[in-house]
Design a protein around this motif. Structure first.
Motif, short mmCIF file in Angstrom:
data_model
loop_
_atom_site.label_atom_id
_atom_site.label_comp_id
_atom_site.label_asym_id
_atom_site.label_seq_id
_atom_site.Cartn_x
_atom_site.Cartn_y
_atom_site.Cartn_z
N UNK A 246 0.86 -1.18 0.00
CA UNK A 246 0.00 0.00 0.00
C UNK A 246 0.89 1.23 0.00
N UNK A 247 0.70 2.10 -0.98
CA UNK A 247 1.55 3.27 -1.14
C UNK A 247 0.70 4.53 -1.16
N UNK A 248 1.09 5.53 -0.36
CA UNK A 248 0.36 6.79 -0.31
C UNK A 248 0.91 7.75 -1.36
N UNK A 249 0.04 8.17 -2.28
CA UNK A 249 0.35 9.22 -3.24
C UNK A 249 -0.43 10.47 -2.83
N UNK A 250 -0.13 11.62 -3.40
CA UNK A 250 -0.81 12.85 -2.97
C UNK A 250 -2.33 12.79 -2.98
N UNK A 251 -2.92 12.13 -3.97
CA UNK A 251 -4.37 12.17 -4.09
C UNK A 251 -5.05 10.81 -4.01
N UNK A 252 -4.28 9.74 -3.81
CA UNK A 252 -4.89 8.41 -3.72
C UNK A 252 -3.94 7.44 -3.05
N UNK A 253 -4.47 6.28 -2.67
CA UNK A 253 -3.67 5.18 -2.13
C UNK A 253 -3.55 4.11 -3.21
N UNK A 254 -2.32 3.71 -3.49
CA UNK A 254 -2.08 2.67 -4.49
C UNK A 254 -2.02 1.31 -3.83
N UNK A 255 -2.75 0.35 -4.39
CA UNK A 255 -2.73 -1.04 -3.93
C UNK A 255 -1.94 -1.82 -4.97
N UNK A 256 -0.70 -2.13 -4.66
CA UNK A 256 0.24 -2.69 -5.63
C UNK A 256 0.55 -4.16 -5.33
N UNK A 257 0.57 -4.99 -6.37
CA UNK A 257 0.87 -6.41 -6.24
C UNK A 257 2.29 -6.67 -6.74
N UNK A 258 3.08 -7.37 -5.92
CA UNK A 258 4.45 -7.71 -6.29
C UNK A 258 4.74 -9.16 -5.93
N UNK A 259 5.81 -9.69 -6.52
CA UNK A 259 6.30 -11.04 -6.22
C UNK A 259 5.18 -12.06 -6.32
N UNK A 260 4.57 -12.09 -7.49
CA UNK A 260 3.43 -12.98 -7.74
C UNK A 260 3.89 -14.42 -7.93
N UNK A 261 3.14 -15.38 -7.35
CA UNK A 261 3.42 -16.79 -7.56
C UNK A 261 2.10 -17.57 -7.54
N UNK A 262 2.02 -18.61 -8.35
CA UNK A 262 0.80 -19.41 -8.41
C UNK A 262 0.05 -19.19 -9.72
N UNK A 263 -1.01 -19.95 -9.93
CA UNK A 263 -1.77 -19.81 -11.17
C UNK A 263 -2.69 -18.60 -11.10
N UNK A 264 -3.07 -18.10 -12.26
CA UNK A 264 -3.81 -16.85 -12.35
C UNK A 264 -5.20 -16.93 -11.73
N UNK A 265 -5.79 -18.10 -11.73
CA UNK A 265 -7.12 -18.23 -11.13
C UNK A 265 -7.05 -17.95 -9.62
#
Length: 286
Positions: free
Chosen positions: A187-206
């Protein structure tokens, strides 16, 4: 005429927290003392100017304070002329305001507002909003700014209500990481919104899709809970995605807000060209 009504009529503003069981027998007739007390406690915990000065760096890095520091709140309370409230009452108030939570380790509390600020995020360009491998979900607030205290309350509520595990290596007042089953969520705070960012993904897309939807539902649920319980943080919010028109623009970053399954609205202009770039990649959140 009730006692509270009498006090309010003759003394002006008073504070009575009927929602907090431990404070139902206490009426605060001088709000300034309470505000001064909470400010002193937060500043003291952050700066570590008393006997725990050597631990102040640890507090800024982890946001954690020990029970020993909590006990020293008594001296702060007495210093501002408060003899009724005890450190225990203060802890209950901080929990009520969603500024503090009890950690699993005995005698340890977590306060996001004590964390140091990630300066790299403050000075970063709009290009830092992630678009791969999964486009970031953005929480945009009415008025174009994040209510003061909302981010700390969100972090506390996510960990207490949903049991999300905080990453000890990535804790800042404007950025935190949670270790989930199929990815790391930042979770990252920007001036006008909060970003919900996904990193280090593992597993199938479903499975990743299911977890992304679960994340989105949890964040919405927590924001609604915060707005309902803390009137001063009540603020309308929307979910959206980075407008592609922000990438190469000198104007402030703006968000394409999701109004419905097939309808988007740019926070800058309803005729924004960036709307045409909203595609199926973003459906992973819904």
């Amino acid at each position: 005429v009730t006692v509270l009504g009498y006090l309010h009529k003759h003394l002006g503003t008073i504070l009575f927290y009927k929602e907090v069981t431990e404070l139902r027998e206490i009426v605060i007739v001088n709000p300034n003392i309470l505000f001064q007390c909470l400010t002193e406690i937060i500043m003291e915990s952050f700066a570590g100017t008393r006997s725990h000065a050597t631990g102040s760096a640890h507090v800024r890095e982890t946001g954690e304070i020990s029970e020993e520091v909590i006990k020293e709140f008594k001296g702060i309370l007495e210093g501002v002329g408060q003899s009724v409230l005890t450190p225990y009452h203060v802890i209950c108030l901080l929990k009520h305001f969603k500024l503090l939570q009890k950690m699993e380790r005995e005698g340890v509390f977590f306060m996001p507002c004590l964390l140091q600020v990630n300066q790299e995020i403050i000075g970063s360009s709009y290009q830092t909003v992630s678009s791969t491998p999964i486009p970031s979900l953005l929480v945009h607030f009415k008025g174009g700014y994040i209510p003061v205290g909302m981010f700390s309350a969100l972090v506390v509520t996510l960990t207490t209500s949903h049991g999300w595990e905080l990453d000890r290596q990535e804790r800042y007042r404007n950025s935190v990481q949670f270790v989930l089953e199929h990815f790391v969520l930042k979770l990252v705070v920007h001036p006008s919104f909060v970003e919900v960012r996904v990193e280090k993904v593992s597993g199938d897309m479903e499975k990743i899709h299911e977890e992304c939807m679960s994340v989105q539902e949890a964040i919405v649920s927590c924001l609604e809970e915060i707005s309902n319980e803390l009137a001063h943080l009540e603020k309308q919010f929307n979910l959206g995605y980075l407008c592609s028109g922000s990438r190469d623009s000198a104007i402030p970053l703006h968000v394409c807000i999701r109004k419905s399954e097939h309808k988007m609205l740019c926070s800058r202009s309803p005729r924004c060209d960036g709307l045409k770039d909203i595609d199926n990649d973003y459906q992973i959140w819904h």
